[in-house]
Design a protein around this motif. Sequence first.
Motif, PDB file in Angstrom:
ATOM      1  N   VAL A 271      46.430  20.405  53.520  1.00 24.92           N
ATOM      2  CA  VAL A 271      47.367  19.563  52.520  1.00 24.92           C
ATOM      3  C   VAL A 271      48.690  20.425  52.230  1.00 24.92           C
ATOM      4  O   VAL A 271      48.791  21.308  51.909  1.00 24.92           O
ATOM      5  CB  VAL A 271      46.687  19.281  51.244  1.00 24.92           C
ATOM      6  N   GLU A 272      49.969  19.470  52.564  1.00 21.79           N
ATOM      7  CA  GLU A 272      51.231  19.822  52.366  1.00 21.79           C
ATOM      8  C   GLU A 272      51.826  18.908  51.736  1.00 21.79           C
ATOM      9  O   GLU A 272      51.967  17.772  52.356  1.00 21.79           O
ATOM     10  CB  GLU A 272      51.873  20.426  53.785  1.00 21.79           C
ATOM     11  N   ASP A 273      52.455  19.010  50.841  1.00 22.92           N
ATOM     12  CA  ASP A 273      53.473  17.973  50.316  1.00 22.92           C
ATOM     13  C   ASP A 273      52.651  16.529  50.041  1.00 22.92           C
ATOM     14  O   ASP A 273      53.390  15.729  50.260  1.00 22.92           O
ATOM     15  CB  ASP A 273      54.748  17.557  51.137  1.00 22.92           C
ATOM     16  N   GLY A 274      51.655  16.733  49.482  1.00 20.36           N
ATOM     17  CA  GLY A 274      50.751  15.521  49.012  1.00 20.36           C
ATOM     18  C   GLY A 274      50.164  14.769  50.346  1.00 20.36           C
ATOM     19  O   GLY A 274      49.865  13.533  50.038  1.00 20.36           O
ATOM     20  N   ARG A 275      50.030  15.423  51.387  1.00 23.14           N
ATOM     21  CA  ARG A 275      49.380  14.767  52.515  1.00 23.14           C
ATOM     22  C   ARG A 275      48.673  15.726  53.354  1.00 23.14           C
ATOM     23  O   ARG A 275      48.968  16.925  53.355  1.00 23.14           O
ATOM     24  CB  ARG A 275      50.305  13.837  53.352  1.00 23.14           C
ATOM     25  N   PHE A 276      47.758  15.132  54.238  1.00 23.82           N
ATOM     26  CA  PHE A 276      47.280  15.938  55.165  1.00 23.82           C
ATOM     27  C   PHE A 276      47.790  16.214  56.313  1.00 23.82           C
ATOM     28  O   PHE A 276      48.384  15.225  57.066  1.00 23.82           O
ATOM     29  CB  PHE A 276      45.660  15.594  55.538  1.00 23.82           C
ATOM     30  N   VAL A 277      48.324  17.595  56.767  1.00 27.12           N
ATOM     31  CA  VAL A 277      48.996  17.777  58.057  1.00 27.12           C
ATOM     32  C   VAL A 277      48.061  18.599  58.827  1.00 27.12           C
ATOM     33  O   VAL A 277      47.238  19.306  58.604  1.00 27.12           O
ATOM     34  CB  VAL A 277      50.451  18.444  57.732  1.00 27.12           C
ATOM     35  N   THR A 278      48.567  18.649  60.189  1.00 22.46           N
ATOM     36  CA  THR A 278      47.733  19.591  61.223  1.00 22.46           C
ATOM     37  C   THR A 278      47.829  20.942  61.034  1.00 22.46           C
ATOM     38  O   THR A 278      49.026  21.662  60.610  1.00 22.46           O
ATOM     39  CB  THR A 278      48.493  19.418  62.632  1.00 22.46           C
ATOM     40  N   LEU A 279      46.848  21.800  60.925  1.00 21.52           N
ATOM     41  CA  LEU A 279      46.708  23.250  60.701  1.00 21.52           C
ATOM     42  C   LEU A 279      46.985  24.019  61.871  1.00 21.52           C
ATOM     43  O   LEU A 279      45.933  23.768  63.006  1.00 21.52           O
ATOM     44  CB  LEU A 279      45.272  23.516  60.106  1.00 21.52           C
ATOM     45  N   ASN A 280      47.783  24.642  62.023  1.00 27.40           N
ATOM     46  CA  ASN A 280      48.170  25.264  63.308  1.00 27.40           C
ATOM     47  C   ASN A 280      47.990  27.028  63.259  1.00 27.40           C
ATOM     48  O   ASN A 280      47.753  27.430  64.398  1.00 27.40           O
ATOM     49  CB  ASN A 280      49.638  25.123  63.674  1.00 27.40           C
ATOM     50  N   ASP A 281      47.806  27.466  62.012  1.00 28.25           N
ATOM     51  CA  ASP A 281      47.574  28.882  62.113  1.00 28.25           C
ATOM     52  C   ASP A 281      46.708  29.239  60.942  1.00 28.25           C
ATOM     53  O   ASP A 281      46.936  29.436  59.770  1.00 28.25           O
ATOM     54  CB  ASP A 281      49.013  29.734  61.972  1.00 28.25           C
ATOM     55  N   TRP A 282      45.334  29.422  61.446  1.00 22.25           N
ATOM     56  CA  TRP A 282      44.269  29.659  60.423  1.00 22.25           C
ATOM     57  C   TRP A 282      44.595  31.107  59.786  1.00 22.25           C
ATOM     58  O   TRP A 282      44.035  30.929  58.626  1.00 22.25           O
ATOM     59  CB  TRP A 282      42.826  29.628  61.363  1.00 22.25           C
ATOM     60  N   GLU A 283      44.838  32.046  60.471  1.00 19.00           N
ATOM     61  CA  GLU A 283      44.971  33.429  60.032  1.00 19.00           C
ATOM     62  C   GLU A 283      45.928  33.216  58.886  1.00 19.00           C
ATOM     63  O   GLU A 283      45.698  33.812  57.756  1.00 19.00           O
ATOM     64  CB  GLU A 283      45.500  34.205  60.899  1.00 19.00           C
ATOM     65  N   ALA A 284      47.203  32.697  58.949  1.00 19.29           N
ATOM     66  CA  ALA A 284      48.302  32.646  57.998  1.00 19.29           C
ATOM     67  C   ALA A 284      47.723  32.115  56.697  1.00 19.29           C
ATOM     68  O   ALA A 284      47.937  32.224  55.654  1.00 19.29           O
ATOM     69  CB  ALA A 284      49.562  32.080  58.784  1.00 19.29           C
ATOM     70  N   LYS A 285      46.875  30.754  56.833  1.00 19.13           N
ATOM     71  CA  LYS A 285      46.538  29.932  55.743  1.00 19.13           C
ATOM     72  C   LYS A 285      45.446  30.685  55.098  1.00 19.13           C
ATOM     73  O   LYS A 285      45.302  30.354  53.732  1.00 19.13           O
ATOM     74  CB  LYS A 285      46.402  28.351  56.309  1.00 19.13           C
ATOM     75  N   PHE A 286      44.568  30.996  55.970  1.00 17.19           N
ATOM     76  CA  PHE A 286      43.145  31.108  55.286  1.00 17.19           C
ATOM     77  C   PHE A 286      42.701  32.713  55.378  1.00 17.19           C
ATOM     78  O   PHE A 286      41.398  33.035  55.367  1.00 17.19           O
ATOM     79  CB  PHE A 286      42.114  30.175  55.622  1.00 17.19           C
ATOM     80  N   GLY A 287      43.525  33.604  56.327  1.00 18.43           N
ATOM     81  CA  GLY A 287      43.008  34.845  56.234  1.00 18.43           C
ATOM     82  C   GLY A 287      42.707  35.498  55.238  1.00 18.43           C
ATOM     83  O   GLY A 287      43.142  35.057  54.122  1.00 18.43           O
ATOM     84  N   LEU A 288      41.898  36.789  55.201  1.00 20.99           N
ATOM     85  CA  LEU A 288      41.464  37.305  54.277  1.00 20.99           C
ATOM     86  C   LEU A 288      42.499  37.859  53.264  1.00 20.99           C
ATOM     87  O   LEU A 288      42.105  37.949  51.781  1.00 20.99           O
ATOM     88  CB  LEU A 288      40.405  38.525  54.753  1.00 20.99           C
ATOM     89  N   ASN A 289      43.705  38.133  53.802  1.00 22.65           N
ATOM     90  CA  ASN A 289      44.734  38.593  52.991  1.00 22.65           C
ATOM     91  C   ASN A 289      45.610  37.385  52.444  1.00 22.65           C
ATOM     92  O   ASN A 289      46.690  37.656  51.971  1.00 22.65           O
ATOM     93  CB  ASN A 289      45.641  39.521  53.726  1.00 22.65           C
ATOM     94  N   ALA A 290      45.378  36.070  52.675  1.00 21.23           N
ATOM     95  CA  ALA A 290      46.213  35.011  52.403  1.00 21.23           C
ATOM     96  C   ALA A 290      45.850  34.674  51.072  1.00 21.23           C
ATOM     97  O   ALA A 290      44.873  35.056  50.409  1.00 21.23           O
ATOM     98  CB  ALA A 290      45.786  33.783  53.462  1.00 21.23           C
ATOM     99  N   THR A 291      46.721  34.109  50.343  1.00 22.75           N
ATOM    100  CA  THR A 291      46.685  33.411  48.936  1.00 22.75           C
ATOM    101  C   THR A 291      46.497  32.014  48.835  1.00 22.75           C
ATOM    102  O   THR A 291      46.714  31.534  47.942  1.00 22.75           O
ATOM    103  CB  THR A 291      47.916  33.884  48.037  1.00 22.75           C
ATOM    104  N   SER A 292      46.137  31.188  50.062  1.00 21.63           N
ATOM    105  CA  SER A 292      46.007  29.926  50.299  1.00 21.63           C
ATOM    106  C   SER A 292      47.334  29.099  50.185  1.00 21.63           C
ATOM    107  O   SER A 292      47.448  27.888  50.374  1.00 21.63           O
ATOM    108  CB  SER A 292      45.268  29.223  48.855  1.00 21.63           C
ATOM    109  N   ASP A 293      48.367  29.881  50.301  1.00 24.25           N
ATOM    110  CA  ASP A 293      49.697  29.106  50.219  1.00 24.25           C
ATOM    111  C   ASP A 293      50.475  29.519  51.591  1.00 24.25           C
ATOM    112  O   ASP A 293      51.580  29.445  51.812  1.00 24.25           O
ATOM    113  CB  ASP A 293      50.706  29.299  49.154  1.00 24.25           C
ATOM    114  N   GLY A 294      49.752  30.197  52.553  1.00 24.31           N
ATOM    115  CA  GLY A 294      50.572  30.584  53.808  1.00 24.31           C
ATOM    116  C   GLY A 294      50.827  29.492  54.479  1.00 24.31           C
ATOM    117  O   GLY A 294      50.351  28.322  54.426  1.00 24.31           O
TER     118      GLY A 294
END
Length: 462
Positions: A437-460
């Motif tokens: 989810v970005e800006d109130g809609r579902f968009v394609t996820l391109n970088d799993w590590e940046a978004k959900f890596g163990l060091n991410a804060t969910s706002d990558g």
Amino acid sequence: MGRGSARSTPPPGGLVTRRSAIRAGLAGLAGLLGAPFAASLSASLGASSRPLAPGLRWSGRSRAQPDDEILLGVSAAFSGPSRGLGTELYRGAMACFGQVNEQGGVNGRRITLKLYDDGYQPDPCVENTLKLMLEDEVFLLFGYVGTPTVTRVLPLLKKFQDQQMYIFFPFTGAQPQREAPYGEFAFNLRASYGQETAGLVDNFVRIGRRRIAVFYQADAYGRSGWAGVRAALARHGETIAGEATYRRGTQFTSIMRPQVEILQEAEPDAVICVGAYAACAAFARDAMDLGLHVPIANLSFVGSENLLSLLVEASRDDPAHYTPWLVNSQVVPSYEDTTIPSVPEYRDLMDRYDPQVPEELVVEPYDPFPYSFTSLEGYLDAKLLTEILRRIDGTPERGKLNDAVFSVRNYDLGIGEMVSFGPDRRQGLQSVYHTVVEDGRFVTLNDWEAKFGLNATSDGAS
């Protein structure tokens, strides 16, 4: 017309019905298809020569369709907490069929849908299917929604296999319609739940999130997804870290604190949800409120826009409050990507026709979305089915369907993946996509590590 049914165009004259037989037979059906399912299956689907229930048998009428129509039978969720799924799938399909009919139909025959509401419940779906086959004498079944409903219909198709009734492109990725003994009676377009769960598990493990828990609907659908997660984890030498369930039909207003607390004890790195949008949204809400801040993934069946709408509405001042950890798998590409040829086609037809569920099926308010992953899937289902119907040689007859389907080889559906069918290939598409989810809609996820890596804060960045 019976309660909970509708026809998308006026019925043709001279349609032969057998209402009296249906009324008599459905009385016996409740005992035959009640719980436990295994016992009822044995009772109802024994020797092929025994009728399913008193008064239920084929009329012997020719299986060819009338000269002016091809009648498709639909049983789907148009009421209840999952009504958005049946509604959106129907809307997408009718956007396609609307254009087909406006241009003269298929070889001069309009595509007409006979609709029944099953509320995403198995018993009404079975009853509806019997009516569609025996009373309405539809050409094929189409637009069904859900694993618990479809898995109860498959034995009926096997029971009446000499009539060559098929179900096309059901909105479920479960295995029963993809393998023996029922696979020969179904044709699938979407990728399977096994493929969806494998994609999620593989990506989570790749970024170090190996402890994966499962929140799932306590029925055939939930177990199918659960099995997919377990199998995918086993390939990585892992097991399910924790699991919690809920009952089908659970509303968004339900409290999911017990399920969240069960999974919190397992200390998961991620949770994969196998359910419908109302319950999964409730779980995501309560997980965020109770501090379970890990990626929460949903399968395509969830109904992404419906889920997001509930969470945004519940988040009061911050529309993004409940959505930073969401990741949903999809089996069709984004309807926002207009570089994909079928997407602008779909959007144009949705705008032009704005299909609505017939009023007699609307028992609860529902505001449809202009576009959605579910309606795009319905559009693609209808587009491919139209192509298959066009390939039938001469008068449409069920006995010609297999040849028409199997003639589809490397067909360009307009989404960047060719579709092929064959006797041992009864699923047209294999691709799985991932969205956040970005800006109130579902968009394609391109970088799993940046978004959900163990060091991410969910706002990558995604």
